[in-house]
Write an enzyme that holds these catalytic residues in place. Sequence first.
Site, PDB file in Angstrom:
ATOM      1  N   LYS A  52      -7.618   4.178  -8.457  1.00  0.00           N
ATOM      2  CA  LYS A  52      -7.180   3.211  -9.487  1.00  0.00           C
ATOM      3  C   LYS A  52      -8.386   2.591 -10.220  1.00  0.00           C
ATOM      4  O   LYS A  52      -9.443   3.205 -10.286  1.00  0.00           O
ATOM      5  CB  LYS A  52      -6.267   2.157  -8.864  1.00  0.00           C
ATOM      6  CG  LYS A  52      -5.133   2.791  -8.059  1.00  0.00           C
ATOM      7  CD  LYS A  52      -4.043   1.842  -7.667  1.00  0.00           C
ATOM      8  CE  LYS A  52      -3.009   2.597  -6.849  1.00  0.00           C
ATOM      9  NZ  LYS A  52      -1.860   1.791  -6.481  1.00  0.00           N
ATOM     10  N   HIS A  99       2.321   8.051 -12.611  1.00  0.00           N
ATOM     11  CA  HIS A  99       2.244   7.039 -11.546  1.00  0.00           C
ATOM     12  C   HIS A  99       3.049   5.805 -11.974  1.00  0.00           C
ATOM     13  O   HIS A  99       3.087   5.464 -13.155  1.00  0.00           O
ATOM     14  CB  HIS A  99       0.782   6.665 -11.287  1.00  0.00           C
ATOM     15  CG  HIS A  99       0.617   5.792 -10.091  1.00  0.00           C
ATOM     16  ND1 HIS A  99       0.803   4.427 -10.156  1.00  0.00           N
ATOM     17  CD2 HIS A  99       0.339   6.084  -8.797  1.00  0.00           C
ATOM     18  CE1 HIS A  99       0.618   3.918  -8.946  1.00  0.00           C
ATOM     19  NE2 HIS A  99       0.348   4.898  -8.099  1.00  0.00           N
ATOM     20  N   GLU A 132       6.865   8.648  -4.311  1.00  0.00           N
ATOM     21  CA  GLU A 132       6.248   7.318  -4.147  1.00  0.00           C
ATOM     22  C   GLU A 132       7.262   6.233  -4.453  1.00  0.00           C
ATOM     23  O   GLU A 132       7.407   5.830  -5.615  1.00  0.00           O
ATOM     24  CB  GLU A 132       5.085   7.150  -5.143  1.00  0.00           C
ATOM     25  CG  GLU A 132       3.812   7.825  -4.756  1.00  0.00           C
ATOM     26  CD  GLU A 132       2.599   6.983  -5.178  1.00  0.00           C
ATOM     27  OE1 GLU A 132       1.641   6.946  -4.409  1.00  0.00           O
ATOM     28  OE2 GLU A 132       2.614   6.357  -6.241  1.00  0.00           O
ATOM     29  N   SER A 174       1.605   2.859   0.655  1.00  0.00           N
ATOM     30  CA  SER A 174       1.173   2.192   1.893  1.00  0.00           C
ATOM     31  C   SER A 174       0.843   3.142   3.044  1.00  0.00           C
ATOM     32  O   SER A 174       1.137   2.845   4.199  1.00  0.00           O
ATOM     33  CB  SER A 174       2.231   1.183   2.346  1.00  0.00           C
ATOM     34  OG  SER A 174       2.335   0.144   1.396  1.00  0.00           O
ATOM     35  N   GLY A 212      -3.574   4.991  -1.993  1.00  0.00           N
ATOM     36  CA  GLY A 212      -4.206   4.018  -2.879  1.00  0.00           C
ATOM     37  C   GLY A 212      -5.284   3.227  -2.166  1.00  0.00           C
ATOM     38  O   GLY A 212      -6.430   3.674  -2.025  1.00  0.00           O
TER      39      GLY A 212
HETATM   40  P1  PGA Z   1      -1.114   2.248  -1.804  1.00  0.00           P
HETATM   41  O1  PGA Z   1      -1.000   2.938  -3.250  1.00  0.00           O
HETATM   42  O2  PGA Z   1      -1.539   3.330  -0.847  1.00  0.00           O
HETATM   43  O3  PGA Z   1      -2.146   1.186  -1.975  1.00  0.00           O
HETATM   44  O4  PGA Z   1       0.231   1.694  -1.481  1.00  0.00           O
HETATM   45  C1  PGA Z   1      -0.462   4.213  -3.402  1.00  0.00           C
HETATM   46  C2  PGA Z   1      -0.485   4.651  -4.852  1.00  0.00           C
HETATM   47  O5  PGA Z   1      -0.331   3.802  -5.737  1.00  0.00           O
HETATM   48  O6  PGA Z   1      -0.630   5.850  -5.149  1.00  0.00           O
END
Ligand code: PGA
Length: 253
Positions: free
Chosen positions: A10, A96, A168, A214, A235
């Site tokens: 990100k 996304h 997701e 997560s 993420g």
């Molecule tokens: P996260 O994000 O692992 O922090 O929940 C996943 C993503 O947005 O691809």
Amino acid sequence: MKKIIVGNMKMNVLSVQERDQYLKSFKKELIRKKIENSEIVLCPSAIHLENFGKTLGKRVLLGGQNCFWEDGGSYTGEISPLMLKNFGCAYVIIGHSERRKYFGENDASINQKVLSSLRNGLSPIICVGETKTERQSGETMQVITRQVKAAFSGVVLGKLEKIIVAYEPIWSVGSDAIPTSNEILEAKVLIQKILARSFSQNVIQKMRIIYGGSVSVKTVKQACIDSGMEGALIGRESLMPREFLKIVKIING
Ligand code: PGA
């Protein structure tokens, strides 16, 4: 089939110092690990792609976090799939939930991006998943169906194996909540069923469907292994090389 673990970094790693520190620690952790059954993909901000490529070498593949659909031209602020390809990427994340939420992406633009990235030899990682409200009102399956159908519109059979679908659930991204293994498996089976309406089973079985939301050392078993997924989109934990590579190792087996 090789598993795939994708780090979606990100809009993080904000300075040259931070970048160098990250890469140093990533390399140190990577050397200690034997990863033979999986592909490791990092998707840093585009500003870091070239440097990541030079520093990490062939053990780590690179991906963009987004792309436009034109190859080049007067599109201020955009990055094309062709540019990503020419600067060392093999993958690109498309659709996304943060792109859908903050940047007005929709099923139609996502489809254009998928087709354009395939045309340019990139493997799209297509994100699909429901919001909390959609889940609560029992619409999860409809939402996934709509998103998958739209994203794959116009995709030809020969390109199918290149595509990764990331389930997701939006309510899980950035939280600490994850669906049960069964719910994740249900989403996978649904995605395969939708694709089976347009493509042959043989090819669908060769596609990788992964889970995102997560994923951590604690949740990876439930989220990616017990659910029968072919990998993960990660993420927050991708910002910590040690944790990220621990997850890679668990998925790799
Ligand atoms: P996260 O994000 O692992 O922090 O929940 C996943 C993503 O947005 O691809």
